[in-house]
Scaffold this active site. Sequence first.
Site, PDB file in Angstrom:
ATOM      1  N   GLY A   1      84.950 -10.812  27.273  1.00  0.00           N
ATOM      2  CA  GLY A   1      85.889 -11.348  26.293  1.00  0.00           C
ATOM      3  C   GLY A   1      85.548 -10.909  24.884  1.00  0.00           C
ATOM      4  O   GLY A   1      86.422 -10.538  24.096  1.00  0.00           O
ATOM      5  N   ASP A   2      84.256 -10.935  24.570  1.00  0.00           N
ATOM      6  CA  ASP A   2      83.796 -10.517  23.247  1.00  0.00           C
ATOM      7  C   ASP A   2      83.931  -9.017  23.030  1.00  0.00           C
ATOM      8  O   ASP A   2      84.020  -8.570  21.892  1.00  0.00           O
ATOM      9  CB  ASP A   2      82.325 -10.909  23.060  1.00  0.00           C
ATOM     10  CG  ASP A   2      82.157 -12.319  22.519  1.00  0.00           C
ATOM     11  OD1 ASP A   2      83.063 -12.795  21.815  1.00  0.00           O
ATOM     12  OD2 ASP A   2      81.119 -12.939  22.809  1.00  0.00           O
ATOM     13  N   LEU A   3      83.889  -8.236  24.095  1.00  0.00           N
ATOM     14  CA  LEU A   3      83.891  -6.781  23.945  1.00  0.00           C
ATOM     15  C   LEU A   3      85.272  -6.153  24.105  1.00  0.00           C
ATOM     16  O   LEU A   3      85.512  -5.061  23.583  1.00  0.00           O
ATOM     17  CB  LEU A   3      82.929  -6.157  24.958  1.00  0.00           C
ATOM     18  CG  LEU A   3      81.447  -6.432  24.683  1.00  0.00           C
ATOM     19  CD1 LEU A   3      80.589  -5.939  25.845  1.00  0.00           C
ATOM     20  CD2 LEU A   3      81.004  -5.772  23.381  1.00  0.00           C
TER      21      LEU A   3
END
Length: 412
Positions: free
Chosen positions: A182-184
């Site tokens: 999700g962060d990447l």
Amino acid sequence: MTARPLDGKTVLDLTTALAGPYATLLLAGLGATVIKIENPATGGDSSRGNSPYARADGPAADRRDDTDMSVSMLTRGRGKLSVTLDLKQPRGREVFADLLGHADIVVENYAAGTADRLGVGYQAARAVNPRIVYTSISGFGAQGGGSGTGKAMDTIIQALSGVMMTAGEPGDPPVRFGLPVGDLLAPLYAVIGTLAAVLHAEHTGEGQHVDVSMLGALTSLLSCEPFDAYEMMGLPGRTGALVPRLAPFGVFPAADGWIALCGPTDAFARGVFAAMDRPELAGDERFATRDRRVRSAAELHELIRSWSSGLTRAEAIKRLADHGVPAAEVRDPAEAVRDPTVLARGEVVELVHPDHGPTGLLGPGIPITFSASHADLDRPAPHIGQHNQAVLGGLLGYSAERLAALADEGVL
């Protein structure tokens, strides 16, 4: 040395943690001058406090010296200039406005609405510089809200997106991806949107707000697979290490580890049977066509599992390769990042400490190769505020007295 694609572009980086800093890392690698703005009152980017830390004598779990730098910052801070600025103070916002006059792009990943409350949101930036491309990365989008508690971290986004229920066997507990997808993923879309908006600004003179949601990015990617169709047809969405609808396809045991093979077409399936010394299976009514192999996937995959488990990874892969089947060993992360081709292409690179030099630790390069330009991260991560003089004194022309006064006031 050839030019980089974003040479001459200036980015004001208001990001922290991972999603935002990865976006600005990519922009820096593409050649933009990225000015990382960090709050001196909080110690700067939150990832500066992430264990482990790179020390002169190697990585350690805790910080013991002022020069120690978190591996997170060592990775995400490369190619950037660090300036301290307290945006909660009016004088801090005045300095930010001066920087806006020299900028092409702003990237922030505050919670929705925070930048506006600070007085540094898109409308405020646009009033200073109408050509500004202002990119926001947030959990649920600039409109705010969101499911759960409305607070976004990678695991929260994975949970809400549905991806936790795509891995594992039917009936298993949810599986959190080890990689913070999700962060990447959101920063990749943010960079795509930013570059598109820069092109628009160059053609029209008009800047705009680029709004990317972590949940939307990951859920959009999830929808590339027809999970809703599976549900309507009564098929399991979770199939573990195997993909029955493409049989033979999946991860299988070997005597010394695991292998992956992909044989969805008739030609590849025949290659699998030949590698197993079972060419007659190509004429077996259970496996003769693609649709029949799907219906008989459990039997087919059990035959492959029995065959592969008696061979080493290298033996199984050689046999599959000899018959033209896509296959590879399953690597652990430490092995994967040392792939000679990946290293030679600069897709993974050695991290360099700003004080101690090469660390022996590996981190992401810029995994894009151009034929007429280049992309790289040409400076190590900075210490907090390392470039106050270079940026505020050099770019903005602030005098030494003004810089000293701002520091005394706690603005810098």
